[in-house]
Design an enzyme around this catalytic site. Structure first.
Site, PDB file in Angstrom:
ATOM      1  N   ASP A   1       0.818  -1.214   0.000  1.00  0.00           N
ATOM      2  CA  ASP A   1       0.000   0.000   0.000  1.00  0.00           C
ATOM      3  C   ASP A   1       0.854   1.268   0.000  1.00  0.00           C
ATOM      4  OD1 ASP A   1       0.896  -0.586   2.576  1.00  0.00           O
ATOM      5  OD2 ASP A   1      -1.090  -0.825   3.434  1.00  0.00           O
TER       6      ASP A   1
ATOM      7  N   ASN B   1      -7.484  -3.881  14.729  1.00  0.00           N
ATOM      8  CA  ASN B   1      -8.880  -4.192  14.371  1.00  0.00           C
ATOM      9  C   ASN B   1      -8.978  -5.304  13.328  1.00  0.00           C
ATOM     10  OD1 ASN B   1      -8.012  -2.939  12.062  1.00  0.00           O
ATOM     11  ND2 ASN B   1      -9.518  -1.282  12.094  1.00  0.00           N
TER      12      ASN B   1
ATOM     13  N   HIS C   1      -7.268  -5.416  10.413  1.00  0.00           N
ATOM     14  CA  HIS C   1      -7.044  -5.045   9.004  1.00  0.00           C
ATOM     15  C   HIS C   1      -5.733  -5.631   8.487  1.00  0.00           C
ATOM     16  CE1 HIS C   1      -4.951  -1.085  10.373  1.00  0.00           C
ATOM     17  NE2 HIS C   1      -4.012  -1.837   9.852  1.00  0.00           N
TER      18      HIS C   1
ATOM     19  N   GLU D   1      -9.683  -2.325   5.746  1.00  0.00           N
ATOM     20  CA  GLU D   1     -10.258  -2.188   7.091  1.00  0.00           C
ATOM     21  C   GLU D   1     -11.471  -3.122   7.226  1.00  0.00           C
ATOM     22  OE1 GLU D   1      -8.902  -0.511   9.428  1.00  0.00           O
ATOM     23  OE2 GLU D   1      -7.694   1.064   8.510  1.00  0.00           O
TER      24      GLU D   1
HETATM   25  C1  F6R Z   1       1.225  -1.507   6.091  1.00  0.00           C
HETATM   26  C2  F6R Z   1       0.134  -2.428   6.369  1.00  0.00           C
HETATM   27  C3  F6R Z   1      -0.681  -2.301   7.612  1.00  0.00           C
HETATM   28  C4  F6R Z   1       0.122  -2.678   8.856  1.00  0.00           C
HETATM   29  C5  F6R Z   1      -0.747  -2.670  10.112  1.00  0.00           C
HETATM   30  C6  F6R Z   1       0.055  -2.912  11.358  1.00  0.00           C
HETATM   31  O1  F6R Z   1       1.835  -1.789   4.842  1.00  0.00           O
HETATM   32  O2  F6R Z   1      -0.104  -3.268   5.582  1.00  0.00           O
HETATM   33  O3  F6R Z   1      -1.807  -3.126   7.512  1.00  0.00           O
HETATM   34  O4  F6R Z   1       0.675  -3.954   8.677  1.00  0.00           O
HETATM   35  O5  F6R Z   1      -1.401  -1.436  10.223  1.00  0.00           O
HETATM   36  O6  F6R Z   1       0.902  -1.833  11.567  1.00  0.00           O
HETATM   37  P1  F6R Z   1       2.078  -1.907  12.669  1.00  0.00           P
HETATM   38  O7  F6R Z   1       3.028  -2.936  12.196  1.00  0.00           O
HETATM   39  O8  F6R Z   1       2.676  -0.525  12.639  1.00  0.00           O
HETATM   40  O9  F6R Z   1       1.427  -2.263  13.956  1.00  0.00           O
END
Ligand code: F6R
Length: 247
Positions: free
Chosen positions: A67, A136, A138, A143
């Protein structure tokens, strides 16, 4: 689904890096899907170490990131491209032309998303996708409520995500409101998945993903349907799991 519970963050990263390195050694032109965020930073450090001291060769590896924010140029220190350059790409021998991230500055976002999917196909599909998970449930910017069959597309960030990200920007208004993200269906097409999670704040999401019902309200739960998924977590993130799993 193989659930591997490690003692701590370091052990989690070593296990994940061993797996990634093994796949690169078996297939030097591996098509590797990558994530940003705090979770995979330790994995990237370990891969850099393996490159420097164990000769792990990235010269033929092709990468696709999950992303990117819309509206941030790659030079912006909060763009995911900048994150990947500083945390991984600048320290390994990957060819710049083999790196792919969604282009947050694309003029025609829909056309870009179709092109991104085509590029993944052109390289024969993702061999291995690395994932983090949101508290959550995702994955990437999918999401709760995201279609489990979704493809690369534009997503509006939730109020919560915008608030959570505000700390990285001067003011709330500077936080991007949109992102381009691979879809859940895009991720599920990868031949192998590694989902990483550490810390207690991920324990509910890990439990829901691994042991809960498969539901769009927890997009990560779809990995239960994947043929070859590795869930590598530390003890804290595993603390709410009801069964015993591999160490
Ligand atoms: C980013 C991504 C997000 C993160 C998720 C966890 O490329 O895919 O889904 O993996 O938000 O973020 P952290 O690792 O910062 O807790």
């Amino acid at each position: 689904m193989l659930i591997i519970v490690k003692e701590n963050y370091d052990e989690m990263n070593k296990e994940a890096a061993r797996l990634v390195a093994d796949r690169i050694r078996r297939k030097p032109n591996l098509v590797l899907g990558l994530a940003t965020g705090s979770t995979p930073v330790g994995l990237y450090k370990e891969l850099i170490r393996m490159h420097k001291y164990e000769g792990l060769d990235f010269s033929k590896v092709v990468t696709f990131n999950l992303d990117e924010y819309i509206g941030l140029p790659s030079t912006h220190d909060q763009s995911y491209r900048y994150f990947m350059d500083t945390n991984l790409f600048n320290h390994i021998n990957i060819q710049k032309s083999n790196i792919h991230l969604p282009d947050g500055m694309a003029k025609d976002i829909d056309a870009f998303c179709d092109w991104y999917e085509e590029q993944i196909k052109k390289y024969g599909g993702l061999d291995l996708q690395v994932l983090g998970i949101g508290a959550n449930g995702h994955i990437a910017f999918n999401e709760p409520g995201s279609s489990l069959g979704s493809r690369t597309r534009i997503k509006t960030l939730t109020e919560q995500t915008i608030k959570d990200n505000a700390r990285f920007f001067e003011k709330l208004d500077d936080v991007p409101k949109f992102a381009i993200t691979m879809g859940v269906g895009t991720i599920m097409d990868a031949k192998e998945l590694i989902l990483l999670a550490n810390k207690a704040n991920k324990a509910d999401a890990v439990k829901a993903s691994v042991e809960g019902p498969i539901t769009a309200m927890c997009p990560a739960s779809i990995i239960q349907m994947h043929r070859k998924a590795f869930v590598i977590v530390d003890k804290d993130a595993a603390s709410k799991l009801s069964q015993e799993y591999y160490g």
